[in-house]
Design a protein around this motif. Sequence first.
Motif, PDB file in Angstrom:
ATOM      1  N   SER A 178       0.863  -1.178   0.000  1.00 49.63           N
ATOM      2  CA  SER A 178       0.000   0.000   0.000  1.00 49.63           C
ATOM      3  C   SER A 178       0.901   1.230   0.000  1.00 49.63           C
ATOM      4  O   SER A 178       2.085   1.160   0.372  1.00 49.63           O
ATOM      5  CB  SER A 178      -0.909   0.009   1.225  1.00 49.63           C
ATOM      6  OG  SER A 178      -0.168   0.331   2.390  1.00 49.63           O
ATOM      7  N   GLU A 179       0.336   2.366  -0.377  1.00 50.12           N
ATOM      8  CA  GLU A 179       1.123   3.592  -0.412  1.00 50.12           C
ATOM      9  C   GLU A 179       1.710   3.909   0.958  1.00 50.12           C
ATOM     10  O   GLU A 179       2.880   4.262   1.087  1.00 50.12           O
ATOM     11  CB  GLU A 179       0.254   4.755  -0.898  1.00 50.12           C
ATOM     12  CG  GLU A 179       1.038   6.024  -1.090  1.00 50.12           C
ATOM     13  CD  GLU A 179       0.223   7.137  -1.725  1.00 50.12           C
ATOM     14  OE1 GLU A 179       0.612   8.294  -1.545  1.00 50.12           O
ATOM     15  OE2 GLU A 179      -0.788   6.847  -2.372  1.00 50.12           O
ATOM     16  N   GLN A 180       0.910   3.756   1.998  1.00 52.87           N
ATOM     17  CA  GLN A 180       1.378   4.062   3.344  1.00 52.87           C
ATOM     18  C   GLN A 180       2.489   3.103   3.771  1.00 52.87           C
ATOM     19  O   GLN A 180       3.499   3.535   4.332  1.00 52.87           O
ATOM     20  CB  GLN A 180       0.219   3.993   4.341  1.00 52.87           C
ATOM     21  CG  GLN A 180       0.624   4.420   5.738  1.00 52.87           C
ATOM     22  CD  GLN A 180      -0.534   4.391   6.700  1.00 52.87           C
ATOM     23  OE1 GLN A 180      -1.193   3.366   6.845  1.00 52.87           O
ATOM     24  NE2 GLN A 180      -0.780   5.515   7.361  1.00 52.87           N
ATOM     25  N   GLU A 181       2.323   1.816   3.507  1.00 56.23           N
ATOM     26  CA  GLU A 181       3.359   0.844   3.872  1.00 56.23           C
ATOM     27  C   GLU A 181       4.673   1.163   3.167  1.00 56.23           C
ATOM     28  O   GLU A 181       5.742   1.156   3.794  1.00 56.23           O
ATOM     29  CB  GLU A 181       2.919  -0.574   3.491  1.00 56.23           C
ATOM     30  CG  GLU A 181       1.788  -1.119   4.309  1.00 56.23           C
ATOM     31  CD  GLU A 181       1.204  -2.388   3.731  1.00 56.23           C
ATOM     32  OE1 GLU A 181       0.635  -3.168   4.532  1.00 56.23           O
ATOM     33  OE2 GLU A 181       1.274  -2.616   2.505  1.00 56.23           O
ATOM     34  N   ALA A 182       4.604   1.456   1.874  1.00 57.57           N
ATOM     35  CA  ALA A 182       5.819   1.750   1.113  1.00 57.57           C
ATOM     36  C   ALA A 182       6.491   3.018   1.627  1.00 57.57           C
ATOM     37  O   ALA A 182       7.714   3.048   1.801  1.00 57.57           O
ATOM     38  CB  ALA A 182       5.485   1.878  -0.374  1.00 57.57           C
ATOM     39  N   LYS A 183       5.706   4.054   1.900  1.00 55.12           N
ATOM     40  CA  LYS A 183       6.289   5.300   2.403  1.00 55.12           C
ATOM     41  C   LYS A 183       6.967   5.080   3.747  1.00 55.12           C
ATOM     42  O   LYS A 183       8.096   5.516   3.963  1.00 55.12           O
ATOM     43  CB  LYS A 183       5.206   6.370   2.574  1.00 55.12           C
ATOM     44  CG  LYS A 183       4.820   7.065   1.319  1.00 55.12           C
ATOM     45  CD  LYS A 183       3.804   8.150   1.660  1.00 55.12           C
ATOM     46  CE  LYS A 183       3.216   8.765   0.440  1.00 55.12           C
ATOM     47  NZ  LYS A 183       2.192   9.766   0.784  1.00 55.12           N
ATOM     48  N   VAL A 184       6.282   4.410   4.663  1.00 55.86           N
ATOM     49  CA  VAL A 184       6.844   4.189   5.994  1.00 55.86           C
ATOM     50  C   VAL A 184       8.137   3.382   5.878  1.00 55.86           C
ATOM     51  O   VAL A 184       9.148   3.715   6.500  1.00 55.86           O
ATOM     52  CB  VAL A 184       5.819   3.503   6.930  1.00 55.86           C
ATOM     53  CG1 VAL A 184       6.486   3.035   8.222  1.00 55.86           C
ATOM     54  CG2 VAL A 184       4.664   4.445   7.243  1.00 55.86           C
ATOM     55  N   PHE A 185       8.135   2.331   5.074  1.00 59.94           N
ATOM     56  CA  PHE A 185       9.321   1.493   4.907  1.00 59.94           C
ATOM     57  C   PHE A 185      10.491   2.304   4.349  1.00 59.94           C
ATOM     58  O   PHE A 185      11.606   2.269   4.888  1.00 59.94           O
ATOM     59  CB  PHE A 185       9.016   0.302   3.983  1.00 59.94           C
ATOM     60  CG  PHE A 185      10.197  -0.598   3.779  1.00 59.94           C
ATOM     61  CD1 PHE A 185      10.495  -1.588   4.712  1.00 59.94           C
ATOM     62  CD2 PHE A 185      11.029  -0.446   2.687  1.00 59.94           C
ATOM     63  CE1 PHE A 185      11.602  -2.415   4.543  1.00 59.94           C
ATOM     64  CE2 PHE A 185      12.135  -1.259   2.512  1.00 59.94           C
ATOM     65  CZ  PHE A 185      12.415  -2.240   3.441  1.00 59.94           C
ATOM     66  N   VAL A 186      10.259   3.044   3.274  1.00 59.86           N
ATOM     67  CA  VAL A 186      11.337   3.809   2.644  1.00 59.86           C
ATOM     68  C   VAL A 186      11.835   4.915   3.565  1.00 59.86           C
ATOM     69  O   VAL A 186      13.047   5.116   3.695  1.00 59.86           O
ATOM     70  CB  VAL A 186      10.876   4.379   1.280  1.00 59.86           C
ATOM     71  CG1 VAL A 186      11.879   5.375   0.730  1.00 59.86           C
ATOM     72  CG2 VAL A 186      10.678   3.244   0.283  1.00 59.86           C
ATOM     73  N   LEU A 187      10.918   5.613   4.216  1.00 58.35           N
ATOM     74  CA  LEU A 187      11.350   6.690   5.113  1.00 58.35           C
ATOM     75  C   LEU A 187      12.188   6.159   6.271  1.00 58.35           C
ATOM     76  O   LEU A 187      13.135   6.805   6.711  1.00 58.35           O
ATOM     77  CB  LEU A 187      10.145   7.467   5.634  1.00 58.35           C
ATOM     78  CG  LEU A 187       9.437   8.329   4.597  1.00 58.35           C
ATOM     79  CD1 LEU A 187       8.145   8.901   5.176  1.00 58.35           C
ATOM     80  CD2 LEU A 187      10.338   9.447   4.084  1.00 58.35           C
ATOM     81  N   ARG A 188      11.870   4.967   6.742  1.00 59.46           N
ATOM     82  CA  ARG A 188      12.620   4.411   7.872  1.00 59.46           C
ATOM     83  C   ARG A 188      13.934   3.764   7.428  1.00 59.46           C
ATOM     84  O   ARG A 188      14.989   4.032   7.977  1.00 59.46           O
ATOM     85  CB  ARG A 188      11.752   3.381   8.626  1.00 59.46           C
ATOM     86  CG  ARG A 188      12.462   2.744   9.783  1.00 59.46           C
ATOM     87  CD  ARG A 188      12.777   3.755  10.877  1.00 59.46           C
ATOM     88  NE  ARG A 188      13.526   3.121  11.931  1.00 59.46           N
ATOM     89  CZ  ARG A 188      14.536   3.698  12.548  1.00 59.46           C
ATOM     90  NH1 ARG A 188      14.884   4.928  12.254  1.00 59.46           N
ATOM     91  NH2 ARG A 188      15.179   3.073  13.485  1.00 59.46           N
ATOM     92  N   PHE A 189      13.868   2.893   6.429  1.00 53.29           N
ATOM     93  CA  PHE A 189      15.039   2.070   6.118  1.00 53.29           C
ATOM     94  C   PHE A 189      15.905   2.608   4.984  1.00 53.29           C
ATOM     95  O   PHE A 189      17.068   2.221   4.874  1.00 53.29           O
ATOM     96  CB  PHE A 189      14.617   0.632   5.819  1.00 53.29           C
ATOM     97  CG  PHE A 189      14.038  -0.039   7.027  1.00 53.29           C
ATOM     98  CD1 PHE A 189      14.829  -0.320   8.128  1.00 53.29           C
ATOM     99  CD2 PHE A 189      12.692  -0.354   7.087  1.00 53.29           C
ATOM    100  CE1 PHE A 189      14.296  -0.920   9.260  1.00 53.29           C
ATOM    101  CE2 PHE A 189      12.149  -0.958   8.216  1.00 53.29           C
ATOM    102  CZ  PHE A 189      12.957  -1.239   9.301  1.00 53.29           C
TER     103      PHE A 189
END
Length: 187
Positions: free
Chosen positions: A127-138
Amino acid sequence: MKKQQKQHIAELANQYGRQVFATAYRIVGDSYHAEDITQEVYMKLFKKTPKAFDNVKNWAAYLTTMATSASLDLLRKHHRLSEQSFSDEEFTGNVMPLSSSSEPTPEKQFALTQDIQQLRDALTKLSEQEAKVFVLRFVEELSYDDIAEQLSLTSGNVGIILNRTRQKLARLLSHSQNTGEKHETYS
């Protein structure tokens, strides 16, 4: 648009332009696309109201989030246009080595390129939110608090989303390795 706001955008581009470009480049792996994304991010700022500018507390995190979102949108667009996330000829050779201490062998570079392509493909399936959170963190290494602030979440929700996303990515990546030829992991 006020002259003062235009000047502020120019200052932001001067101060954070390289960071925005680097964020886009790490996600899409192509300098031309990263340049386009960087321009897109700053063009979007021209459409913001002065009040929106006043609400930004952390410009670095805000612009990184915008670049991440635009980069993920591009990945999804390319994924929809083809069965692969990107064509081989478009992105071959644009991957930065993980370690600068020694040049990777062609086999290691190929394996790394394959891994990154699989991760990009898997990101398009989140999902857009999952991808954003993952990229922003890792990828961008933002703190839970910065991610929470940028995405209007709580820090606890960021942790929950990251945990679920890691599990989902593990399934997606193991599925892609099981359907294709498995290659060695290099460190």
